[in-house]
Design an enzyme around this catalytic site. Structure first.
Site, PDB file in Angstrom:
ATOM      1  N   LYS A 145      48.831   0.472 -12.436  1.00  0.00           N
ATOM      2  CA  LYS A 145      49.327  -0.887 -12.217  1.00  0.00           C
ATOM      3  C   LYS A 145      48.654  -1.766 -13.259  1.00  0.00           C
ATOM      4  CE  LYS A 145      50.393  -4.974 -10.661  1.00  0.00           C
ATOM      5  NZ  LYS A 145      49.608  -5.682 -11.704  1.00  0.00           N
ATOM      6  N   GLU A 196      34.850  -2.044 -10.931  1.00  0.00           N
ATOM      7  CA  GLU A 196      34.159  -2.774 -11.995  1.00  0.00           C
ATOM      8  C   GLU A 196      34.555  -4.226 -11.814  1.00  0.00           C
ATOM      9  OE1 GLU A 196      33.441  -4.945 -14.854  1.00  0.00           O
ATOM     10  OE2 GLU A 196      34.948  -3.843 -16.001  1.00  0.00           O
ATOM     11  N   CYS A 209      33.920  -9.765 -18.482  1.00  0.00           N
ATOM     12  CA  CYS A 209      32.924  -9.655 -17.417  1.00  0.00           C
ATOM     13  C   CYS A 209      31.534  -9.470 -17.999  1.00  0.00           C
ATOM     14  CB  CYS A 209      33.274  -8.517 -16.481  1.00  0.00           C
ATOM     15  SG  CYS A 209      33.491  -6.932 -17.333  1.00  0.00           S
ATOM     16  N   GLU A 239      31.456 -17.362 -12.503  1.00  0.00           N
ATOM     17  CA  GLU A 239      31.839 -16.732 -13.759  1.00  0.00           C
ATOM     18  C   GLU A 239      32.725 -17.699 -14.545  1.00  0.00           C
ATOM     19  OE1 GLU A 239      32.978 -12.202 -15.078  1.00  0.00           O
ATOM     20  OE2 GLU A 239      33.739 -12.952 -13.179  1.00  0.00           O
TER      21      GLU A 239
END
Length: 497
Positions: free
Chosen positions: A190, A266, A300, A397
């Site tokens: 996906k 992750e 990230c 973040e």
């Protein structure tokens, strides 16, 4: 339009026309059962590049059916043959490096030079795991009492659901697909809603490399939950690998618990970038540029909090700001482009909200701090000094080209500030003191550490974090382990009467 511009436009149009836009299920490219499609936007212009088939729940079920049907025969394919398929894929990706780089720049926004770097990085997973395919060893031993033999084997976990993010469209696909292929697992991929085109082109390369029908099935979708949710609850699925936000990862883990599904996660990061008083400041600034502005900060692994010793904070900020101010924002295909657009308006608005909140809370704006006028979702490279502990920008973040600096006095304070987060993916430390560097490695709560380095990602190294940054590892010797399970066979004593 000038002749070079016309040629560039023609090149882009030709490339887009070569990319498959349908679902790949059981070796066939076909439309979604609903007939629906969704558009892919160029974040530098806001214009639609192409439309791809929009998979729904029934398409997802068909993809899993194909993966399940192919699993037994695929697992029996000799490891060397699986490795050779990956090696051919590596060569094909390398041959088409310019196509992949341009396509990523168009759909994701990163400067072309960075996109080329991602092609090299992403292709390396194919080469690395082509070599690891033949090294998934088991063992044979005598039991301690000598009365039996212990045979330990490694077997593919089975059909996998791979969910990739939008920020590294090629590397995140190869980092998951390559070890799954090497281990003998079939897959349903996906791809990201915002950047599926690169995955589509890569899937075509895997087919060209000789991957059998049903081993890799690709289902781009605008409704990820509705499409993949039923798959996660299907007992035939044996593994879920997800890269994305911690918030979504938590929900997927909850869903996966119903069937005790094996997972690799992750997730988000909040990387500290620690600069000590003895650091080479120029080297630290160079590392900071890589750790912060690579991929426009949309990674990230991006440095999110700059924790700088008070004695060098002004020098570091001055030099860092000068470099940032000289970074040209432009569409990634432009020669002068150093910083591309953010992925969409929502992302740009969030970045600006964090900057505004920090300034309101007392931070000093050194450079940047505003969106760029004109089409696309550009944001100025931004540096904030004297950011106060507790400010939102230090806990969330950022995912943008913004560097907040907070100062410290002692090593203990630096460690406290660095560990003051729910995340633990990566950290960066700059110091000339090797003993201090080792201490930081032992005391920082992080899965990876860049010591005097602003980039740590490497196909030969285990990528992953601790705390709420995820579970499992991708890449390195550990990467293939995520797609294998251990079987023990006890054998009766061959010397018994």
């Amino acid at each position: 339009m000038s002749t070079p511009a016309l040629l560039a436009a023609k090149r882009e149009s030709s490339l887009l026309a070569s990319v498959p836009t349908r679902l790949l299920i059981n070796g066939q490219w076909r439309a979604a059962l609903s007939g629906k499609t969704f558009g892919i936007e160029d974040p530098a212009t806001g214009e639609v590049l192409a439309s791809v088939a929009d998979a729904g729940a029934e398409d997802g079920a068909a993809a899993l059916d194909a993966a399940v049907a192919a699993q037994e025969s695929w697992a029996k394919v000799p490891p060397r043959e699986r490795g050779e398929i990956l090696r051919r894929a590596y060569e094909l990706v390398t041959e088409r490096a310019e196509d992949f780089a341009l396509l990523m720049t168009m759909e994701m926004g990163k400067p072309l030079a960075e996109a080329r770097g991602e092609v090299t990085y992403g292709a390396e997973f194919l080469r690395w795991f082509s070599e690891e395919a033949v090294r998934a060893f088991g063992r044979y031993s005598v039991s301690p009492d000598g009365k039996s033999r212990l045979l330990v084997t490694r077997k593919p976990v089975g059909p996998c659901l791979l969910i990739t993010p939008w920020n590294f469209p090629l590397a995140m696909a190869t980092r998951k697909i390559a070890p799954a292929v090497a281990a003998g697992c079939t897959m349903v991929l996906k791809s990201a809603r915002l950047t599926p085109l690169t995955s589509q082109l890569f899937a075509a390369v895997m087919v060209e490399a000789g991957l059998p029908a049903g081993v890799l099935n690709v289902i781009p979708s605008s409704t990820a939950g509705a499409t993949t949710g039923p798959l996660i609850k299907d007992s035939r699925l044996r593994k879920l690998s997800f890269t994305g936000s911690t918030e979504v990862g938590r929900r997927l883990l909850a869903d996966a618990s119903e069937t005790v599904l094996r997972t690799s996660m992750e997730l988000g990061g909040n990387a500290p970038f620690v600069v000590f008083e003895d650091a080479d400041v120029d080297a630290a600034v160079a590392g900071a540029l890589l750790a912060k502005l690579r991929n426009m900060g949309e990674a990230c692994t991006a440095a999110n909090r700059f924790i700088v010793h008070e004695s060098v904070a002004d020098e570091f900020a001055k030099k860092f700001a000068a470099k940032m101010a000289g970074m040209t924002t432009a569409r990634g295909t432009e020669v002068e482009s150093k910083v591309g657009p953010l992925i969409d308006a929502k992302s740009r608005d969030k970045v600006h909200e964090l900057v505004t909140d920090a300034v309101r809370d007392g931070a000093v704006l050194i450079t940047g701090g505003a969106q760029v006028d004109g089409p696309g979702y550009f944001y100025q490279p931004t540096l904030l000094l004297d950011v106060r502990e507790g400010t939102r920008i230090l806990s969330e973040e950022i995912f943008g080209p913004v560097a907040p600096i907070i100062t410290f006095d002692t090593e203990e304070e630096a460690i406290r500030l660095a560990n003051n987060t729910e995340y633990g993916l990566v950290a960066y430390v700059f110091t000339r003191d090797l003993s201090r560097g080792i201490r930081m490695g032992e005391r920082l709560e992080t899965g990876m550490l860049g010591l005097n380095a602003g980039v740590v990602s490497n196909a030969a190294a285990p990528f992953g974090g601790v705390k709420q940054s995820g579970l499992g590892r991708e890449g390195g010797l550990e990467g293939i382990e995520e797609y294998l399970y251990t079987q023990y066979i006890g054998i009766a004593d061959p010397y018994a009467n």
